[in-house]
Write a protein that holds these residues in place. Structure first.
Motif, mmCIF file in Angstrom:
data_model
loop_
_atom_site.group_PDB
_atom_site.id
_atom_site.type_symbol
_atom_site.label_atom_id
_atom_site.label_comp_id
_atom_site.label_asym_id
_atom_site.label_seq_id
_atom_site.Cartn_x
_atom_site.Cartn_y
_atom_site.Cartn_z
ATOM 1 N N GLY A 19 6.657 -0.235 3.472
ATOM 2 C CA GLY A 19 5.941 -0.252 2.190
ATOM 3 C C GLY A 19 4.604 -0.976 2.312
ATOM 4 N N SER A 20 4.586 -2.071 3.070
ATOM 5 C CA SER A 20 3.332 -2.823 3.234
ATOM 6 C C SER A 20 2.338 -2.047 4.088
ATOM 7 C CB SER A 20 3.617 -4.195 3.857
ATOM 8 O OG SER A 20 4.407 -4.950 2.966
ATOM 9 N N LEU A 21 2.857 -1.281 5.033
ATOM 10 C CA LEU A 21 1.964 -0.450 5.847
ATOM 11 C C LEU A 21 1.217 0.557 4.959
ATOM 12 C CD1 LEU A 21 1.332 0.187 8.903
ATOM 13 C CD2 LEU A 21 3.009 2.026 8.695
ATOM 14 N N TRP A 22 1.965 1.209 4.082
ATOM 15 C CA TRP A 22 1.330 2.171 3.169
ATOM 16 C C TRP A 22 0.365 1.455 2.238
ATOM 17 C CZ3 TRP A 22 2.868 7.547 1.724
ATOM 18 C CH2 TRP A 22 3.555 8.177 2.765
ATOM 19 N N SER A 23 0.756 0.267 1.775
ATOM 20 C CA SER A 23 -0.133 -0.454 0.848
ATOM 21 C C SER A 23 -1.429 -0.832 1.562
ATOM 22 C CB SER A 23 0.603 -1.646 0.228
ATOM 23 O OG SER A 23 0.152 -2.871 0.667
ATOM 24 N N ALA A 24 -1.342 -1.207 2.848
ATOM 25 C CA ALA A 24 -2.548 -1.566 3.610
ATOM 26 C C ALA A 24 -3.492 -0.365 3.715
ATOM 27 C CB ALA A 24 -2.159 -2.040 5.005
ATOM 28 N N TYR A 25 -2.938 0.790 4.078
ATOM 29 C CA TYR A 25 -3.802 1.964 4.268
ATOM 30 C C TYR A 25 -4.343 2.493 2.938
ATOM 31 C CZ TYR A 25 -2.623 2.103 9.237
ATOM 32 O OH TYR A 25 -2.497 1.805 10.562
ATOM 33 N N TRP A 26 -3.548 2.355 1.873
ATOM 34 C CA TRP A 26 -4.069 2.759 0.561
ATOM 35 C C TRP A 26 -5.252 1.871 0.191
ATOM 36 C CZ3 TRP A 26 1.454 3.814 -1.391
ATOM 37 C CH2 TRP A 26 1.626 5.177 -1.660
ATOM 38 N N GLN A 27 -5.071 0.561 0.443
ATOM 39 C CA GLN A 27 -6.150 -0.360 0.086
ATOM 40 C C GLN A 27 -7.396 -0.084 0.911
ATOM 41 O OE1 GLN A 27 -6.635 -4.963 0.165
ATOM 42 N NE2 GLN A 27 -4.936 -4.369 -1.129
ATOM 43 N N GLN A 28 -7.200 0.287 2.163
ATOM 44 C CA GLN A 28 -8.353 0.632 3.018
ATOM 45 C C GLN A 28 -9.155 1.781 2.383
ATOM 46 O OE1 GLN A 28 -7.387 2.354 6.836
ATOM 47 N NE2 GLN A 28 -8.838 1.010 7.889
ATOM 48 N N PRO A 51 -2.782 0.367 15.908
ATOM 49 C CA PRO A 51 -3.232 0.804 17.232
ATOM 50 C C PRO A 51 -4.763 0.936 17.324
ATOM 51 C CG PRO A 51 -1.348 2.117 16.530
ATOM 52 C CD PRO A 51 -1.720 1.240 15.373
ATOM 53 N N GLN A 52 -5.413 1.436 16.266
ATOM 54 C CA GLN A 52 -6.866 1.671 16.335
ATOM 55 C C GLN A 52 -7.684 0.722 15.479
ATOM 56 O OE1 GLN A 52 -7.681 3.915 18.433
ATOM 57 N NE2 GLN A 52 -5.775 5.101 18.616
ATOM 58 N N SER A 53 -7.060 -0.165 14.742
ATOM 59 C CA SER A 53 -7.847 -1.008 13.822
ATOM 60 C C SER A 53 -7.089 -2.290 13.508
ATOM 61 C CB SER A 53 -8.133 -0.247 12.524
ATOM 62 O OG SER A 53 -6.925 0.093 11.898
ATOM 63 N N ARG A 54 -7.842 -3.187 12.902
ATOM 64 C CA ARG A 54 -7.267 -4.476 12.498
ATOM 65 C C ARG A 54 -8.029 -4.909 11.256
ATOM 66 N NH1 ARG A 54 -5.758 -9.073 16.626
ATOM 67 N NH2 ARG A 54 -5.351 -10.743 15.145
ATOM 68 N N PHE A 55 -7.346 -5.137 10.145
ATOM 69 C CA PHE A 55 -8.083 -5.536 8.933
ATOM 70 C C PHE A 55 -7.202 -6.349 7.993
ATOM 71 C CE2 PHE A 55 -6.349 -1.285 8.199
ATOM 72 C CZ PHE A 55 -5.794 -1.362 6.938
ATOM 73 N N ALA A 56 -7.902 -7.145 7.148
ATOM 74 C CA ALA A 56 -7.196 -7.956 6.156
ATOM 75 C C ALA A 56 -6.987 -7.111 4.895
ATOM 76 C CB ALA A 56 -8.021 -9.184 5.829
ATOM 77 N N THR A 136 1.353 -11.353 9.009
ATOM 78 C CA THR A 136 0.826 -10.358 9.951
ATOM 79 C C THR A 136 1.778 -9.184 10.109
ATOM 80 O OG1 THR A 136 -0.047 -12.250 11.156
ATOM 81 C CG2 THR A 136 -0.245 -10.096 12.225
ATOM 82 N N LEU A 137 1.265 -8.019 9.726
ATOM 83 C CA LEU A 137 2.037 -6.782 9.827
ATOM 84 C C LEU A 137 1.519 -5.989 11.028
ATOM 85 C CD1 LEU A 137 3.978 -4.693 8.494
ATOM 86 C CD2 LEU A 137 2.002 -3.881 7.184
ATOM 87 N N VAL A 138 2.438 -5.489 11.838
ATOM 88 C CA VAL A 138 2.029 -4.729 13.024
ATOM 89 C C VAL A 138 2.440 -3.269 12.844
ATOM 90 C CG1 VAL A 138 2.303 -4.499 15.533
ATOM 91 C CG2 VAL A 138 2.331 -6.779 14.479
ATOM 92 N N HIS A 139 1.462 -2.373 12.976
ATOM 93 C CA HIS A 139 1.772 -0.932 13.025
ATOM 94 C C HIS A 139 1.905 -0.606 14.508
ATOM 95 C CE1 HIS A 139 0.540 3.443 11.777
ATOM 96 N NE2 HIS A 139 1.787 3.349 12.176
ATOM 97 N N ALA A 140 3.150 -0.678 14.980
ATOM 98 C CA ALA A 140 3.380 -0.691 16.432
ATOM 99 C C ALA A 140 3.246 0.701 17.044
ATOM 100 C CB ALA A 140 4.750 -1.260 16.726
ATOM 101 N N GLY A 141 3.708 1.687 16.322
ATOM 102 C CA GLY A 141 3.645 3.034 16.890
ATOM 103 C C GLY A 141 3.181 4.010 15.832
#
Ligand SMILES: NC(=O)C1=CN([C@@H]2O[C@H](COP(=O)(O)OP(=O)(O)OC[C@H]3O[C@@H](n4cnc5c(N)ncnc54)[C@H](OP(=O)(O)O)[C@@H]3O)[C@@H](O)[C@H]2O)C=CC1
Ligand SMILES: CC(C)(CO)C(=O)C(=O)O
Length: 304
Positions: A19-28, A51-56, A136-141
């Motif tokens: 859920g946090s992964l989706w929230s991060a990309y939505w916010q982006q 894998p390709q980015s890092r952001f708050a 810190t959330l990691v999008h590992a794969g």
């Protein structure tokens, strides 16, 4: 940048790793999101390492009790056994024509008491995400996510109307055979997860160790028998080969059920092998291998 005008506001029920992964990309993408938490209200600052980015990014959290706004778009990313209770806690805030996407393992999506004009979708993913620490959330794969309509009302909405609201950083595919995709994932999890618990091993060992491999082959045959009775299609006829491919690709993984046990968490096993055994029983089919593994995992788990 402020949210784009008229962009959808997604509520996320179950803001763990996925859920946090989706929230991060939505916010982006500058979409507004609100996380519905069991415990906390207020903002939360996080970082995503992908894998390709890092952001708050930040999450606006509200408990179900503090929710005031009507929910028009809802993503549910709880664990399977938490889904119904979580849904019931926010039901009263859902609009009559809400869009609801359930992204999780298992088939709990079919138990949700949605209203006639609410659009219900299910999704299944091979993305991998975890929290490295509190912040810190990691999008590992980077995986693939399949998403499709569950009820008749969802089938009426053009796919594009939904897809353009979803995070473009994820590899999303709209499909009309989502039940079939959910079953594929269920079959793979039924084959790999409990056996990994039994042998306390990483996924790769299930196929590299000859004795365990034979058990995996037998287990796959039992699962295929149930799939055949349900007429789920030829994909399930060679289930061992499909499972072996996943075990190979994820050979270094500790499966999620074993991880849950190691972390003292309730597992999703009742929604996996438990669900399969229940379906088999209703078809008067015996599934002793799945039943034994279900009992083994339950015996090793914290109270369910
Ligand atoms: N993580 C991954 O890489 C993958 C996960 N999946 C599947 O996706 C689903 C989600 O997984 P994941 O994100 O890892 O799981 P998590 O356990 O990290 O997240 C589940 C979240 O749901 C929350 N929750 C539970 N009940 C409620 C409730 N009543 N109200 C509000 N929030 C609630 C939990 O909060 P609390 O802190 O209060 O417990 C937790 O934050 C699972 O089905 C999993 O199998 C599939 C593929 C990969
Ligand atoms: C595909 C697999 C087995 C990868 O570990 C998984 O989904 C899980 O661990 O739950």
């Amino acid at each position: 940048m402020p949210p784009a005008q008229h962009s959808p506001h997604w509520h996320i029920l179950g803001a763990g790793a996925i859920g946090s992964l989706w929230s991060a990309y939505w916010q982006q993408q500058h979409f507004a999101t609100t996380v519905i938490s069991r415990r906390h209200s207020g903002p939360r600052q996080l970082e995503l390492i992908a894998p390709q980015s890092r952001f708050a990014f930040s999450q606006q959290q509200l408990t179900a009790v503090d929710l005031e706004q009507e929910i028009q778009q809802l993503l549910i990313t709880t664990k399977a056994h938490q889904c119904l209770a979580a849904f019931n806690s926010i039901q009263h805030r859902l609009s009559d024509d809400a869009v609801i996407v359930v992204l999780q393992n298992g088939m709990a999506v079919n138990t949700l008491p949605t209203r006639a004009q609410q659009r219900l979708y299910a999704a299944t993913t091979t993305d991998g995400a975890h929290f490295k620490n509190d912040k810190t959330l990691v999008h590992a794969g980077q995986g693939e996510t399949y998403l499709g309509p569950i009820n008749a009302y969802a089938k009426q909405l053009p796919a594009d109307a939904l897809m353009q609201q979803l995070p473009s950083a994820l590899h999303l595919h709209y499909c009309l055979d989502i039940e079939q995709r959910l079953w594929r994932k269920l079959a793979i999890n039924c084959a790999i997860n409990a056996l990994g618990v039994k042998y306390q091993c990483r996924n790769g060992e299930l196929i590299s160790n000859a004795a365990i491999r034979q058990e995996l082959i037998d287990l796959c045959q039992e699962i295929s028998m149930v799939a055949a009775a349900l007429e789920l299609g030829p994909w399930f006829d060679n289930l061992y080969q499909e499972v072996a491919k996943v075990a190979q690709l994820t050979h270094n993984n500790i499966n999620s059920t074993l991880q849950d046990i190691n972390q003292g968490k309730t597992t999703e096993i009742i929604a996996l092998n438990g669900y399969l055994c229940d379906i088999a029983k209703s078809l008067q089919l015996a599934t002793p291998l799945n039943q034994a593994l279900l009992e083994l995992v339950l015996a090793n788990s914290p109270a369910q």
